[in-house]
Design an enzyme around this catalytic site. Structure first.
Site, short mmCIF file in Angstrom:
data_model
loop_
_atom_site.label_atom_id
_atom_site.label_comp_id
_atom_site.label_asym_id
_atom_site.label_seq_id
_atom_site.Cartn_x
_atom_site.Cartn_y
_atom_site.Cartn_z
N LYS A 242 0.86 -1.19 0.00
CA LYS A 242 0.00 0.00 0.00
C LYS A 242 0.89 1.23 0.00
CE LYS A 242 -3.45 2.67 2.50
NZ LYS A 242 -2.66 3.90 2.22
N GLU B 4 9.42 1.63 11.17
CA GLU B 4 10.45 2.68 11.09
C GLU B 4 9.69 4.00 11.12
OE1 GLU B 4 12.47 5.63 9.61
OE2 GLU B 4 12.70 4.42 7.81
N CYS C 292 13.13 11.22 7.77
CA CYS C 292 13.06 10.83 9.19
C CYS C 292 14.39 11.00 9.90
CB CYS C 292 12.57 9.39 9.31
SG CYS C 292 13.56 8.21 8.34
N GLU D 46 9.18 16.75 15.63
CA GLU D 46 9.78 16.47 14.32
C GLU D 46 9.31 17.53 13.33
OE1 GLU D 46 10.68 12.63 11.50
OE2 GLU D 46 8.71 12.74 12.46
#
Length: 503
Positions: free
Chosen positions: A194, A271, A305, A399
């Protein structure tokens, strides 16, 4: 076009549009190219301004059922295919990726807002993990163990897990789809992928094209493109997959982990997000540290990330670093990534651009000193550098996922380490020092999955494990760790005959 040739913006757009127009359908389900059966539409858009390039019907839960069912039916035979034959299919996929590099890099530049530099880095990473995965069929070894019982032998077989559900993100869509799909397939599993709604082509449909051309048998790979709100939970909770491999944000990853624990318990590889510290100690080469920080913060406009979220600098070199870093950052201009000279491209969508802008505005309100203030024009966000940031400010705690960064002053090495670890995340990190062993000692004190000495926080090599600690995830990707994750162990105890029992 070649990977290194200078291209015009129109050539890049034409190559991407040609690839998108040439797609047979908006899904690859059970080995058949067809659109999904949902009433909703998936739109292929440009990252620059959201221009719609193509639409197709999204996948529904019925399509997910069909994809998983076909995967389960095809997987058992695939797992029994001799290792060299499986390896050959994966190796051909790597060759196809390399051959199609020019058009795929163009696609990444248009669909995901990648610069020419980042797009080529991403394709190289995808080629690298695919070539590494082609070695896995011959590296998935079992073991033999002695027994406490006479006449018995203990065999531990390493076997494919079965069907793997892969959910990939939009920031490195090609690489982060292939990073799970290629090793899983190489090791005898089937995959249902997906892709992210923002990048359904580069993260999904082009992957299906590559493996189909490589000769992967039908049913072993399906790609479903659909809204998370319609098929996301169902995709994870489905009874067929034995593992879900997810790359994305921490909140969504936590939900994936919770859903995977319901019903039939599944293994998860997660992750997730990061808040990477890049630390500059008092003896650092400042020019080298500035170079590392620029790469760590502004590659793909910080939408990584591993991107440096906090730059922590010893007070003795603080002012010098801030001045040099700011001077370099001011030269970076956000623009259209179909221009070969642009490094900082658009933020992927309007919601993400609003979130990045909100963090910039919060830094201003909370008293950070803005030493670089780039443009803020819709999805185009230029470099924003804030000095004198404190640990409680939003820009230090959250973040960012954009081209903004805060610089924090540290009062010595111990304080720098404390600040580095003052986060719920633990993915990547870096430290700069002229004393290599000092750097290693510091690195080992950082609570993270990865720390680099005198290098960027953004690093990924296909043969070296990749993953994080704390709220940055579970499990490890790449190399031997991928073999561990995408297989399971089966103990088979063998006797020539059953002996007497003590009752």
């Amino acid at each position: 076009m070649t990977a290194t040739a200078t291209t015009t913006s129109s050539e890049v757009r034409d190559a991407a549009t040609s690839l998108i127009d040439g797609l047979k359908a908006g899904g690859f389900i059970a080995g058949i190219w067809r659109d999904g059966s949902s009433d909703r539409q998936t739109r292929v858009t440009t990252a620059a301004d959201g221009t719609v390039l193509r639409t197709f019907a999204s996948a529904s839960t019925r399509d997910v059922d069909e994809a998983y069912g076909a995967a389960a039916a095809a997987q058992k035979e695939w797992a029994n295919v001799p290792a060299p034959e499986r390896a050959a299919v994966i190796s051909r996929a790597a060759d196809i990726l390399e051959r199609r590099r020019p058009e795929i890099t163009a696609l990444l530049r248009v669909e995901s807002g990648s610069s020419a530099l980042k797009a080529n880095i991403e394709v190289s990473a995808a080629v690298g993990i695919t070539r590494e995965s082609a070695t896995f069929p011959n590296r998935a070894h079992g073991t033999l163990h002695p027994s406490a019982f006479s006449g018995k032998e203990n065999r531990v077989y390493r076997e494919a897990r079965g069907v793997i559900g892969v959910i990939s993100p939009w920031n490195f869509p090609l690489h982060l789809s292939i990073r799970s799909a290629a090793p899983a397939l190489a090791l005898g599993n089937a995959v249902v992928l997906k892709a992210a709604s923002d990048t359904p082509v580069s993260g999904g449909l082009v992957v299906a094209e590559i493996f189909e051309e490589a000769g992967l048998p039908k049913g072993l790979l399906s790609v479903v493109a659909g809204a998370g709100s319609e098929i996301g939970d169902y995709f994870v909770q489905h009874p067929i997959p034995s593992m879900i491999s997810f790359t994305g944000s921490t909140p969504v990853g936590q939900r994936v982990g919770a859903l995977a624990a319901q019903g039939r318990l599944k293994k998860v590889a997660l992750e997730l997000g990061g808040n990477a510290p890049l630390v500059v100690l008092d003896d650092a080469d400042i020019d080298g540290a500035v170079n590392g920080a620029l790469m760590a913060k502004f590659l793909h406009q910080g939408q990584i990330c591993m991107a440096a979220n906090r730059i922590i600098v010893d007070e003795s070199v603080y002012d010098e670093f801030v001045d040099r870093f700011a001077a370099r950052a001011r030269k970076l201009v956000a623009g259209d990534t179909t221009d070969d000279n642009v490094i900082i491209g658009p933020i992927i969508n309007d919601d993400q651009a609003e979130a990045v802008t909100g963090l910039i505005q919060a830094a201003r309100r909370q008293g950070a000193r803005e030493v670089v203030g780039g443009q803020l024009e819709g999805r185009l966000v230029g470099p924003h550098v804030f000095a004198d940031v404190t640990e409680d400010m939003d820009i230090a705690r959250n973040e960012i996922f954009g081209p903004a960064v805060g610089i924090i002053k540290a009062h010595g090495e111990e304080d720098a380490l404390r600040i580095a670890n003052n986060t719920e995340f633990g993915l990547s990190s870096a430290v700069f020092t002229r004393d290599i062993e000092r750097g290693v000692r510091f690195a080992r004190g950082v609570k993270a999955g990865m720390t680099h000495v005198n290098d960027s926080t953004v690093n990924d090599e296909p043969h070296v494990m990749f993953g994080g600690e704390k709220n940055s995830g579970l499990g490890r990707f790449n190399g031997d760790q991928a073999i561990e994750d995408f297989t399971t162990l089966h103990w088979v105890g063998v006797r020539s005959a059953m002996g007497p029992v003590p009752f």
